[in-house]
Every structure is written in structure tokens, then in C-alpha cells.
Motif scaffolding. Sequence first.
Motif, PDB file in Angstrom:
ATOM      1  N   VAL A 104       0.586  -1.279   0.092  1.00 15.05           N
ATOM      2  CA  VAL A 104       0.055  -0.036   0.038  1.00 15.05           C
ATOM      3  C   VAL A 104       0.905   1.113  -0.093  1.00 15.05           C
ATOM      4  O   VAL A 104       0.329   2.353   0.021  1.00 15.05           O
ATOM      5  N   HIS A 105       2.328   1.151   0.277  1.00 14.19           N
ATOM      6  CA  HIS A 105       3.203   2.135  -0.101  1.00 14.19           C
ATOM      7  C   HIS A 105       2.729   3.230  -1.031  1.00 14.19           C
ATOM      8  O   HIS A 105       2.723   2.526  -2.280  1.00 14.19           O
ATOM      9  N   PRO A 106       2.831   4.349  -1.233  1.00 21.54           N
ATOM     10  CA  PRO A 106       2.651   5.100  -2.277  1.00 21.54           C
ATOM     11  C   PRO A 106       3.387   4.894  -3.469  1.00 21.54           C
ATOM     12  O   PRO A 106       3.098   5.236  -4.492  1.00 21.54           O
ATOM     13  N   LYS A 107       4.694   4.668  -3.233  1.00 19.32           N
ATOM     14  CA  LYS A 107       5.462   4.265  -4.401  1.00 19.32           C
ATOM     15  C   LYS A 107       5.247   3.109  -5.336  1.00 19.32           C
ATOM     16  O   LYS A 107       5.775   2.986  -6.323  1.00 19.32           O
ATOM     17  N   VAL A 108       4.800   2.015  -4.796  1.00 18.88           N
ATOM     18  CA  VAL A 108       4.246   0.971  -5.128  1.00 18.88           C
ATOM     19  C   VAL A 108       3.217   1.090  -6.262  1.00 18.88           C
ATOM     20  O   VAL A 108       2.074   1.336  -5.965  1.00 18.88           O
ATOM     21  N   VAL A 109       3.594   0.694  -7.381  1.00 20.34           N
ATOM     22  CA  VAL A 109       2.504   0.643  -8.503  1.00 20.34           C
ATOM     23  C   VAL A 109       2.122  -0.623  -9.176  1.00 20.34           C
ATOM     24  O   VAL A 109       1.332  -0.698 -10.037  1.00 20.34           O
ATOM     25  N   GLY A 110       2.684  -1.777  -8.534  1.00 21.68           N
ATOM     26  CA  GLY A 110       2.525  -3.162  -9.232  1.00 21.68           C
ATOM     27  C   GLY A 110       3.227  -4.107  -8.242  1.00 21.68           C
ATOM     28  O   GLY A 110       4.283  -3.744  -7.561  1.00 21.68           O
ATOM     29  N   LEU A 111       2.605  -5.309  -8.307  1.00 24.98           N
ATOM     30  CA  LEU A 111       2.906  -6.249  -7.243  1.00 24.98           C
ATOM     31  C   LEU A 111       3.366  -7.726  -8.131  1.00 24.98           C
ATOM     32  O   LEU A 111       2.662  -8.010  -9.097  1.00 24.98           O
ATOM     33  N   VAL A 112       4.450  -8.334  -7.828  1.00 27.94           N
ATOM     34  CA  VAL A 112       4.686  -9.651  -8.408  1.00 27.94           C
ATOM     35  C   VAL A 112       4.712 -10.724  -7.417  1.00 27.94           C
ATOM     36  O   VAL A 112       5.825 -10.425  -6.351  1.00 27.94           O
ATOM     37  N   TYR A 113       4.126 -11.551  -7.489  1.00 26.68           N
ATOM     38  CA  TYR A 113       4.306 -12.804  -6.401  1.00 26.68           C
ATOM     39  C   TYR A 113       4.839 -14.183  -7.186  1.00 26.68           C
ATOM     40  O   TYR A 113       4.396 -14.580  -8.131  1.00 26.68           O
ATOM     41  N   VAL A 114       5.965 -14.461  -6.445  1.00 32.49           N
ATOM     42  CA  VAL A 114       6.570 -15.563  -7.058  1.00 32.49           C
ATOM     43  C   VAL A 114       6.562 -16.708  -6.004  1.00 32.49           C
ATOM     44  O   VAL A 114       7.007 -16.845  -4.974  1.00 32.49           O
ATOM     45  N   ALA A 115       5.822 -17.817  -6.537  1.00 32.78           N
ATOM     46  CA  ALA A 115       5.668 -19.119  -5.601  1.00 32.78           C
ATOM     47  C   ALA A 115       5.084 -18.320  -4.181  1.00 32.78           C
ATOM     48  O   ALA A 115       5.946 -18.683  -3.364  1.00 32.78           O
ATOM     49  N   ALA A 116       4.526 -17.687  -4.169  1.00 27.87           N
ATOM     50  CA  ALA A 116       3.897 -16.596  -2.871  1.00 27.87           C
ATOM     51  C   ALA A 116       2.706 -16.688  -2.301  1.00 27.87           C
ATOM     52  O   ALA A 116       1.794 -17.086  -3.115  1.00 27.87           O
ATOM     53  N   HIS A 117       2.608 -16.637  -1.070  1.00 27.87           N
ATOM     54  CA  HIS A 117       1.393 -16.297  -0.397  1.00 27.87           C
ATOM     55  C   HIS A 117       0.799 -14.786  -0.622  1.00 27.87           C
ATOM     56  O   HIS A 117       1.507 -13.852  -0.726  1.00 27.87           O
ATOM     57  N   ALA A 118      -0.528 -14.824  -0.723  1.00 28.37           N
ATOM     58  CA  ALA A 118      -1.224 -13.402  -0.909  1.00 28.37           C
ATOM     59  C   ALA A 118      -2.395 -13.447  -0.132  1.00 28.37           C
ATOM     60  O   ALA A 118      -3.663 -13.316  -0.702  1.00 28.37           O
ATOM     61  N   PRO A 119      -2.234 -13.327   1.209  1.00 34.28           N
ATOM     62  CA  PRO A 119      -3.541 -13.451   2.050  1.00 34.28           C
ATOM     63  C   PRO A 119      -4.158 -12.089   1.786  1.00 34.28           C
ATOM     64  O   PRO A 119      -3.960 -10.914   1.495  1.00 34.28           O
ATOM     65  N   ASP A 120      -5.588 -12.017   2.340  1.00 40.76           N
ATOM     66  CA  ASP A 120      -6.365 -10.853   2.579  1.00 40.76           C
ATOM     67  C   ASP A 120      -6.458 -10.343   3.846  1.00 40.76           C
ATOM     68  O   ASP A 120      -5.726 -10.902   4.981  1.00 40.76           O
ATOM     69  N   VAL A 121      -7.220  -9.091   4.159  1.00 36.93           N
ATOM     70  CA  VAL A 121      -7.200  -8.674   5.466  1.00 36.93           C
ATOM     71  C   VAL A 121      -7.699  -9.636   6.316  1.00 36.93           C
ATOM     72  O   VAL A 121      -8.821 -10.221   5.998  1.00 36.93           O
ATOM     73  N   GLY A 122      -7.044  -9.759   7.424  1.00 37.11           N
ATOM     74  CA  GLY A 122      -7.708 -10.487   8.500  1.00 37.11           C
ATOM     75  C   GLY A 122      -7.181 -12.126   8.344  1.00 37.11           C
ATOM     76  O   GLY A 122      -7.292 -12.906   9.160  1.00 37.11           O
ATOM     77  N   GLU A 123      -6.342 -12.482   7.185  1.00 36.40           N
ATOM     78  CA  GLU A 123      -6.072 -13.693   6.957  1.00 36.40           C
ATOM     79  C   GLU A 123      -4.553 -13.878   7.308  1.00 36.40           C
ATOM     80  O   GLU A 123      -4.025 -12.873   7.352  1.00 36.40           O
ATOM     81  N   ASP A 124      -3.940 -14.928   7.617  1.00 33.51           N
ATOM     82  CA  ASP A 124      -2.462 -15.179   7.706  1.00 33.51           C
ATOM     83  C   ASP A 124      -2.380 -16.434   6.903  1.00 33.51           C
ATOM     84  O   ASP A 124      -3.180 -17.343   6.759  1.00 33.51           O
ATOM     85  N   GLU A 125      -1.168 -16.620   6.549  1.00 27.62           N
ATOM     86  CA  GLU A 125      -0.524 -17.511   5.426  1.00 27.62           C
ATOM     87  C   GLU A 125      -0.676 -19.053   6.010  1.00 27.62           C
ATOM     88  O   GLU A 125      -0.790 -20.043   5.712  1.00 27.62           O
ATOM     89  N   GLY A 126      -0.430 -19.073   7.642  1.00 32.94           N
ATOM     90  CA  GLY A 126      -0.424 -20.194   8.190  1.00 32.94           C
ATOM     91  C   GLY A 126      -1.452 -21.079   8.213  1.00 32.94           C
ATOM     92  O   GLY A 126      -1.808 -22.085   7.806  1.00 32.94           O
ATOM     93  N   GLU A 127      -2.704 -20.170   8.373  1.00 32.94           N
ATOM     94  CA  GLU A 127      -4.075 -21.007   8.458  1.00 32.94           C
ATOM     95  C   GLU A 127      -4.421 -21.244   7.002  1.00 32.94           C
ATOM     96  O   GLU A 127      -5.112 -22.106   6.841  1.00 32.94           O
TER      97      GLU A 127
END
Length: 261
Positions: A104-127
Motif C-alpha cells: 500500500v506504500h505510495p511508491k508501489v505501482v505493481g506487485l509480483v508474487y513468486v511462488a508466494a502467499h497473498a492473504p486478504d485482510v484478517g487472514e494469515d498464511e499459516g491458516e
Amino acid sequence: MSFRHICSAAIVASSLALIAPAAAVAEPIKNIVLVHGAWVDGSGWKPVYEILTKKGFQVSMVQEPETSFQDDVAAAKRVLDMQDGPTILVGHSYGGSIITEAGVHPKVVGLVYVAAHAPDVGEDEGELGKKTPSVLAKTEGAIKVTPDGYTYLDPELFPKLFAPDLQREQAEFESRSQVLAKAEVFNTPLTAAAWKTKPSWGIVAGNDQIINPDLERFYYERAKAPFIVVDGASHSVYESHPQPVAGVIEEAARQVGEKTN
């Protein structure tokens, strides 16, 4: 949207380009920040770094301490603060949770996930990992815990589970140079989900033993992120197959650049 399994940066770029309408040639985003996952450090990004820097990108690696999720997010934001303009933020494995929060940092304009977790708000990768267990999750005793609550992967199992497609010597070195991760980093619920507001891309490691590839697909499909599958690639896909990984990052930078220039 998913794409056919591919293993070359050239095909990655041409395949991903199909999702966007034809646009005028524009300068790609030049700043790239790479975030490593748990139990490893930023040095694993070297093959991707070398490819991208040769193409004129300004690439920085985050060395997060893995002492708490908040500390790791702060480490990523610290490097983002140092960038001189719009930035593509890339995360591997647990680093995906970090970029989801820090993105959410203002300088970030795009995201790339590499074999990665991408939880939603309130979620955690462990669960989430428990709901779609990986080979690692089914391997009893693979994750060790120190008396003060730091985790690491059994060095004897590291080459087989984390990096079976790396040279044995490299995998063994990484197994003995692990950055121990506080157990709580995997179970801290997220308070932000940058993929909801920032364009995102993904890479599935087809033979991932650490995160179930089906979970990776779920994340990317939920985020409406175009993704590729690198057949046969281990969790160390960013080291073993740097060309397609760099290709997706380059394509993300190009597409975002077209929209912002």
C-alpha cells in the motif's frame, strides 16, 4: 487468468502481453524491489537481479530480519522509501505476505508474487496453508523450533523440499545458512491487502513442496492476477528458473509503465 506452462522469459513476455490491449510504446517502471521469503535471505535473488540490471532496471533487495511480521514489513517499507519513483514490488513465498501488507506504500505501482502467499485482510498464511497443505506440511518434523520460538527447516530435508532443482552444493549451503524465522510471522493476520488496489502478477512453481501450487493458483485467481506456471520448478524457482521470473517482472514493469506514462 492462467497461461500455458512456460519456461522462457521471451514466451512469458509475449503471453502476458495478451492480457492488455495494444498501447503506445512507453518507458517501463525502472525501480524493482525484491523481497525474500522465510529461512533464506536476499542473496537468492542474484540471478534475477543480474538479468534485470543488465536491462537497465534499478533493483534493490530487502533483507528482512524475520523477527516479527511487523519488523519485516517495516524493513520493506524502509527500502521503498529509498526509491526515487514508481516501483514494482516483488515477493517470494512468505515475502508475498510482506508485499501484500507493504504494497500500500505510495511508491508501489505493481506487485509480483513468486511462488508466494497473498492473504486478504484478517487472514494469515499459516491458516491458509492448513486448508491447502503442502508436502512440507505433511512431512512430520520438517520444521524445527528453537526454545525461544524461532523456526527453521531441517537442514537434511532442505535440499529435497526447498531446492531440489538447485545444484546439491548450493542447496546444502542454503540449508546451513538459514535465517531463522520467528514462528509468529506465519500467523500474523494482515491489516492491508495491496493486491486489491494495485495491479498484480503471479508465478506458480509447478513442483513446489513448500507451498501447495494449488494454493498459489487460488491466491492469484482471487487477486485477478495473470500468472504463469513454471513446470517442474521447485520453491526455489527464482534461483532455478530466473529467466521466466525476470520476464514476468519485466512485463509487469512494462504494462504499468504504459498506463502511467
